[in-house]
Scaffold this motif. Structure first.
Motif, PDB file in Angstrom:
ATOM      1  N   VAL A   1      13.140 -30.181 -10.643  1.00  0.00           N
ATOM      2  CA  VAL A   1      12.676 -29.855  -9.290  1.00  0.00           C
ATOM      3  C   VAL A   1      13.709 -28.982  -8.577  1.00  0.00           C
ATOM      4  CG1 VAL A   1      12.029 -30.800  -7.041  1.00  0.00           C
ATOM      5  CG2 VAL A   1      11.342 -31.989  -9.138  1.00  0.00           C
ATOM      6  N   TRP A   2      13.238 -27.921  -7.964  1.00  0.00           N
ATOM      7  CA  TRP A   2      14.100 -27.038  -7.165  1.00  0.00           C
ATOM      8  C   TRP A   2      13.667 -27.136  -5.716  1.00  0.00           C
ATOM      9  CZ3 TRP A   2      12.956 -22.218  -4.574  1.00  0.00           C
ATOM     10  CH2 TRP A   2      14.086 -21.527  -4.143  1.00  0.00           C
ATOM     11  N   ARG A   3      14.621 -27.469  -4.826  1.00  0.00           N
ATOM     12  CA  ARG A   3      14.329 -27.628  -3.402  1.00  0.00           C
ATOM     13  C   ARG A   3      15.115 -26.597  -2.599  1.00  0.00           C
ATOM     14  NH1 ARG A   3      16.851 -33.249  -3.101  1.00  0.00           N
ATOM     15  NH2 ARG A   3      17.960 -32.258  -4.823  1.00  0.00           N
ATOM     16  N   LYS A   4      14.411 -25.856  -1.786  1.00  0.00           N
ATOM     17  CA  LYS A   4      15.083 -24.834  -0.983  1.00  0.00           C
ATOM     18  C   LYS A   4      15.134 -25.258   0.481  1.00  0.00           C
ATOM     19  CE  LYS A   4      10.713 -22.307  -0.588  1.00  0.00           C
ATOM     20  NZ  LYS A   4       9.967 -21.120  -1.002  1.00  0.00           N
ATOM     21  N   ARG A   5      16.188 -24.836   1.157  1.00  0.00           N
ATOM     22  CA  ARG A   5      16.288 -25.059   2.589  1.00  0.00           C
ATOM     23  C   ARG A   5      15.497 -23.993   3.325  1.00  0.00           C
ATOM     24  NH1 ARG A   5      22.585 -25.184   3.751  1.00  0.00           N
ATOM     25  NH2 ARG A   5      21.846 -25.292   5.916  1.00  0.00           N
ATOM     26  N   ASN A   6      15.067 -24.315   4.537  1.00  0.00           N
ATOM     27  CA  ASN A   6      14.444 -23.306   5.382  1.00  0.00           C
ATOM     28  C   ASN A   6      15.468 -22.225   5.708  1.00  0.00           C
ATOM     29  OD1 ASN A   6      12.101 -24.857   5.466  1.00  0.00           O
ATOM     30  ND2 ASN A   6      12.732 -25.915   7.348  1.00  0.00           N
ATOM     31  N   VAL A   7      15.018 -20.993   5.722  1.00  0.00           N
ATOM     32  CA  VAL A   7      15.927 -19.878   5.990  1.00  0.00           C
ATOM     33  C   VAL A   7      16.614 -20.046   7.333  1.00  0.00           C
ATOM     34  CG1 VAL A   7      16.005 -17.399   6.493  1.00  0.00           C
ATOM     35  CG2 VAL A   7      14.784 -18.223   4.471  1.00  0.00           C
ATOM     36  N   GLU A   8      15.893 -20.473   8.354  1.00  0.00           N
ATOM     37  CA  GLU A   8      16.494 -20.649   9.680  1.00  0.00           C
ATOM     38  C   GLU A   8      17.592 -21.721   9.653  1.00  0.00           C
ATOM     39  OE1 GLU A   8      16.146 -18.928  12.594  1.00  0.00           O
ATOM     40  OE2 GLU A   8      15.098 -17.551  11.244  1.00  0.00           O
ATOM     41  N   ASN A   9      17.404 -22.746   8.841  1.00  0.00           N
ATOM     42  CA  ASN A   9      18.407 -23.804   8.700  1.00  0.00           C
ATOM     43  C   ASN A   9      19.702 -23.237   8.119  1.00  0.00           C
ATOM     44  OD1 ASN A   9      19.829 -26.072   7.183  1.00  0.00           O
ATOM     45  ND2 ASN A   9      18.275 -27.238   8.282  1.00  0.00           N
ATOM     46  N   ILE A  10      19.559 -22.384   7.113  1.00  0.00           N
ATOM     47  CA  ILE A  10      20.730 -21.758   6.482  1.00  0.00           C
ATOM     48  C   ILE A  10      21.429 -20.826   7.470  1.00  0.00           C
ATOM     49  CG2 ILE A  10      21.514 -20.287   4.580  1.00  0.00           C
ATOM     50  CD1 ILE A  10      18.856 -21.116   3.138  1.00  0.00           C
ATOM     51  N   LEU A  11      20.639 -20.021   8.172  1.00  0.00           N
ATOM     52  CA  LEU A  11      21.212 -19.079   9.135  1.00  0.00           C
ATOM     53  C   LEU A  11      21.929 -19.802  10.267  1.00  0.00           C
ATOM     54  CD1 LEU A  11      18.257 -16.522   9.335  1.00  0.00           C
ATOM     55  CD2 LEU A  11      20.419 -16.236   8.113  1.00  0.00           C
TER      56      LEU A  11
END
Length: 467
Positions: free
Chosen positions: A206-216
């Protein structure tokens, strides 16, 4: 309740000289934030079994939490023994990739009280709250312990369901160490099934990505993020699994006006299938990428289930060269199967001599616990060494089929010498000057030059050169 979180120091005579494992990994910094959010007093230490004593004397922790990878496991256990000798009442908890896959051995052979399998940000605070309520044996997913001869919870793994809900890692807790660069995670897990990597088993594909706004928003909190004074290393298994999402992140970096240098891990197939990706990454401040080719022999790549071709690797390298991005590549000596013969190692070296890399790190294939490779070699009775200190990419810890372990170890030094020196001394120096920016700081740059000079010019064994 006072909590001391420990990252064991890596050995200086190994690739830890250039690795984040002689650092405080992001896992601990996420734990700091989670623990503080739950009202605990936390301190972080990068130390060994001697250095831990000063933290015990000054901080007087109630709980010790320690993380480790395979090559730092022995150091972690030595630290825990020192802690228990100092004060048996201190509760000890251990976690990390290695422990996740060796939990029974860890609890049977060490003095640790609890072992956490998987991700600890949610379950570790739960454990501490239970301890405060005098409920030390209430079952929590991923938290394992031993009562009598029985080990509880040994088959459960803790996974954070929504990584966007985690507080950002607490970098202020380690600012006194003055580490070069900043590590970030924009995603967790890996959807691929390479036999030599434990990520597939740990995350179940499983690959889970963070929301782009969260990273920014996390980047926004980093000092001087708009002044070209910051270097960020993205520690994701691959930042480019979802190229549409990766490009959205790049656009967000540009739109917010961030100016910083950054380096991600990537995959060959991602670069080849999206021609716009590298251009956008470059525009957003990316200076270089790290990729695994693993071998210059297609049959070995296939046996490792890497899912790439040498033709794709050459195509990706040319695209990065055209984009003027530094290229750091990873190569392994050994395959764990019928291809463990000198002729195939030579074939791999010959391919890499023609490959347009800037920096190439070469390691011996290492069967880490939790990998399909380890399980297969163990089943075949070919794991010949379980001294975890030697699981460092410099030692052959399994029995090759077509040569001896000692012969395979010698091939590592030969590979470095031939790949870097085949075009002559001046070509060698032109290459290393090109890849200066791929290392975290000038100290690492000169350390790596020194290593290559010792191996390439003075013909020293690589393990001697690393001392």
């Amino acid at each position: 309740m006072k909590v001391l979180l420990i990252a064991p120091r890596g050995k200086k005579t190994s690739y830890n000289k250039f690795s984040k494992w002689d650092n405080v990994g992001l896992g601990l910094l996420y734990l700091v934030s989670s623990l503080k959010e739950n009202g605990f007093e936390v301190q972080v230490a990068l130390t060994d079994n001697e250095g831990v004593k000063k933290y015990l004397d000054v901080f007087h922790p109630d709980i010790i939490g320690i993380t480790c990878v395979t090559s730092t496991y022995n150091t972690a256990i030595a630290i825990l023994k020192t802690v228990k000798a100092y004060d048996k009442s201190i509760i000890t908890v251990i976690g990390g990739h290695h422990v996740t896959f060796t939990v029974e051995e860890t609890l049977n052979e060490s003095c640790v009280d609890y072992a956490v399998r998987g991700e600890g940000e949610e379950v570790f605070p739960k454990l501490l709250k239970n301890l405060m309520k005098d409920k030390p044996h209430e079952l929590i997913e991923g938290v394992c312990f031993k009562r009598g001869k029985r080990i509880y919870n040994k088959n459960s793994i803790a996974m954070v369901k929504d990584i966007n809900k985690l507080p950002h890692p607490d970098r202020d807790s380690v600012k006194h160490y003055d580490f070069p660069g900043i590590y970030m995670l924009s995603s967790r897990g890996c959807p691929f099934k390479c036999t030599f990597c434990s990520a597939a088993n740990l995350y179940g594909g499983v690959w889970r990505k963070r929301n782009v706004e969260n990273i920014l928003d996390e980047l926004e909190g980093i000092k001087d993020i708009r002044k070209n004074k910051v270097t960020v290393q993205f520690g994701d298994e691959s930042l480019t699994v979802d190229t549409k999402w990766a490009k959205e992140l790049c656009r967000g970096i540009i739109e917010r006006g961030f100016k910083f240098n950054w380096y991600p891990n990537s995959r060959i197939d991602s670069i080849n299938r999206d021609p716009e990706l590298l251009k956008l990454m470059k525009e957003a401040g990316c200076k270089g990428l790290s990729l695994g080719i693993e071998s210059g022999v297609q049959e070995i790549i296939d046996s490792l289930c890497k899912g790439i071709t040498l033709k794709q690797a050459l195509g990706a390298a040319e695209k990065m060269k055209d984009a003027k991005l530094y290229q750091q590549w990873y190569l392994m000596i050994g395959s764990g199967d019928k291809y463990d013969e000198p002729k195939y190692i030579k074939q791999s070296i010959e391919f890499m001599k023609k490959f347009p890399f800037d920096l190439l790190q070469i390691s011996i294939l290492t069967p880490f616990p939790g990998t399909r490779l380890y399980n297969q070699l163990k089943k075949e009775g070919r794991i010949i060494n379980t001294n975890w200190d030697l699981y460092d990419g410099l030692h052959c810890v399994y029995k090759p089929l077509g040569m001896t372990a000692e012969q395979l170890e010698k091939e590592l030094t030969i590979a470095y010498r031939e790949v870097y020196m085949h075009a002559g001394i001046w070509a060698f120096f032109r290459r290393i000057l090109r890849f200066k920016n791929t290392l975290a700081n000038s100290r690492n740059f000169f350390t790596f030059i020194n290593l290559l000079i010792k191996v390439g010019l003075f013909r020293k064994d690589i393990r001697v050169a690393l001392e």
